[in-house]
Design an enzyme around this catalytic site. Structure first.
Site, PDB file in Angstrom:
ATOM      1  N   ARG A 212      13.369  10.236  36.569  1.00 47.17           N
ATOM      2  CA  ARG A 212      13.998   9.951  35.199  1.00 47.17           C
ATOM      3  C   ARG A 212      13.789   8.814  34.583  1.00 47.17           C
ATOM      4  O   ARG A 212      13.373   8.426  33.377  1.00 47.17           O
ATOM      5  CB  ARG A 212      15.346  10.442  35.476  1.00 47.17           C
ATOM      6  CG  ARG A 212      16.292  10.733  34.214  1.00 47.17           C
ATOM      7  CD  ARG A 212      17.574  11.367  34.545  1.00 47.17           C
ATOM      8  NE  ARG A 212      17.877  12.504  35.049  1.00 47.17           N
ATOM      9  CZ  ARG A 212      17.933  13.603  34.384  1.00 47.17           C
ATOM     10  NH1 ARG A 212      18.018  13.381  32.878  1.00 47.17           N
ATOM     11  NH2 ARG A 212      18.304  14.711  34.759  1.00 47.17           N
TER      12      ARG A 212
ATOM     13  N   HIS B  96      28.151  15.370  18.965  1.00 54.69           N
ATOM     14  CA  HIS B  96      28.647  16.280  19.952  1.00 54.69           C
ATOM     15  C   HIS B  96      29.674  17.254  19.077  1.00 54.69           C
ATOM     16  O   HIS B  96      30.272  16.997  18.300  1.00 54.69           O
ATOM     17  CB  HIS B  96      29.465  15.702  20.898  1.00 54.69           C
ATOM     18  CG  HIS B  96      29.887  16.700  22.131  1.00 54.69           C
ATOM     19  ND1 HIS B  96      29.214  17.445  22.897  1.00 54.69           N
ATOM     20  CD2 HIS B  96      31.279  17.077  22.131  1.00 54.69           C
ATOM     21  CE1 HIS B  96      29.816  18.056  23.692  1.00 54.69           C
ATOM     22  NE2 HIS B  96      30.974  18.055  23.448  1.00 54.69           N
TER      23      HIS B  96
ATOM     24  N   GLU C  63      28.783  18.868  11.039  1.00 52.68           N
ATOM     25  CA  GLU C  63      27.991  17.908  11.462  1.00 52.68           C
ATOM     26  C   GLU C  63      27.112  17.182  10.681  1.00 52.68           C
ATOM     27  O   GLU C  63      26.752  16.162  10.731  1.00 52.68           O
ATOM     28  CB  GLU C  63      27.280  18.643  12.586  1.00 52.68           C
ATOM     29  CG  GLU C  63      28.294  19.033  13.948  1.00 52.68           C
ATOM     30  CD  GLU C  63      27.222  19.750  15.148  1.00 52.68           C
ATOM     31  OE1 GLU C  63      26.240  19.146  15.303  1.00 52.68           O
ATOM     32  OE2 GLU C  63      27.863  20.555  15.730  1.00 52.68           O
TER      33      GLU C  63
HETATM   34  C1  GRF Z   1      24.422  20.352  17.624  1.00 48.82           C
HETATM   35  O1  GRF Z   1      25.476  21.323  17.652  1.00 48.82           O
HETATM   36  C2  GRF Z   1      24.807  18.948  18.097  1.00 48.82           C
HETATM   37  O2  GRF Z   1      26.099  18.762  17.948  1.00 48.82           O
HETATM   38  C3  GRF Z   1      24.479  19.341  19.631  1.00 48.82           C
HETATM   39  O3  GRF Z   1      23.289  19.754  19.780  1.00 48.82           O
HETATM   40  C4  GRF Z   1      23.157  20.740  18.481  1.00 48.82           C
HETATM   41  C5  GRF Z   1      21.991  20.487  17.932  1.00 48.82           C
HETATM   42  O4  GRF Z   1      21.520  21.409  16.892  1.00 48.82           O
HETATM   43  N1  GRF Z   1      24.629  18.049  20.451  1.00 48.82           N
HETATM   44  P1  GRF Z   1      20.367  20.861  15.752  1.00 48.82           P
HETATM   45  O5  GRF Z   1      19.222  20.859  16.872  1.00 48.82           O
HETATM   46  O6  GRF Z   1      20.881  19.713  15.376  1.00 48.82           O
HETATM   47  O7  GRF Z   1      20.443  21.949  14.850  1.00 48.82           O
END
Ligand code: GRF
Length: 220
Positions: A68, A112, A177
């Site tokens: 990693r 998130h 989001e």
């Molecule tokens: C989203 O729901 C984000 O919150 C999470 O992973 C998902 C990614 O979706 N961390 P995308 O690839 O941005 O469509």
């Protein structure tokens, strides 16, 4: 003022990446995308960046086997070579170690799909439905070594509705989001975020006093 040079790390669909790209297209937006990097060569999001004419890189984690630190060193090298100053994780499905997180401290943010600190980890929508919460949502936060941990920058709450299944709830959260991530990046690029005692303070944030109540209060 020079625009903040941003690197976006993805592993899949890239809809949040797309929201950031669209925000950065606006002439007055204070950040620009220097590079989109995927650890998955087949990530659907990569096709979207090519259409948008944005520089992309693939850094497959598999050849690094379980090393990693070496993977993350390579990650930082690629980002820095592209002039990246600030990193947005957008569905990047690799856990990051203390060394990487410290190198990018307070220059590394994540989105998130829950109202943190509730529902860290995977399957957040399923777990929110099982828990029977009436409000769910999403969080943009600075990244720390612990998973889905770090000072919170922006959150959006969405109602959980009767008849919701995982897909319906996920779609409602995802729409939020796509509004939260560009906002958080704008605040960061404008240097309005300050981390004190592991809490994020925002300079000049307007007051938002209205409660979001679900179900809405009954009249009479
Ligand atoms: C989203 O729901 C984000 O919150 C999470 O992973 C998902 C990614 O979706 N961390 P995308 O690839 O941005 O469509």
């Amino acid at each position: 003022m020079a625009k903040l040079k941003v690197g976006i790390l993805i592993s899949g669909r890239g809809s949040n990446m797309q929201a950031l790209i669209e925000a950065c297209r606006k002439p007055k937006f204070p950040a620009e995308i220097a590079l989109v990097l995927s650890n998955e060569p087949a990530a659907a999001g990569l096709a979207r960046t090519k259409e948008a004419g944005i520089a992309t890189a693939v850094l497959d984690h598999r050849p690094f086997k379980k090393d990693r630190p070496a993977f993350e060193q390579a990650l930082t090298a690629v980002l820095e070579k592209a002039g990246v100053e600030f990193v947005c994780l957008a569905g990047f499905m690799r856990l990051l170690t203390e060394t990487f997180v410290t190198h990018w401290r307070d220059r590394l943010i994540n989105i998130h799909p829950s109202l943190l600190p509730a529902f860290r980890g995977l399957d957040t929508h399923k777990r929110a439905l099982e828990a029977g919460v009436r409000l769910h949502g999403c969080t943009v936060h600075f990244v720390r070594a612990a998973m889905d941990d770090g000072p919170i920058i922006v959150q959006a709450a969405v109602p959980v509705l009767a008849g919701d299944d995982e897909a319906k709830l996920a779609a409602r959260v995802l729409a939020a989001e796509h509004r939260c991530y560009p906002l958080a990046l704008k605040l960061a690029a404008e240097k309005r975020l300050r981390v004190e005692n592991e809490r994020c303070l925002i300079d000049g944030a307007p007051a938002q006093e209205a409660a979001l109540i679900n179900p809405p209060p009954l009249m009479g």
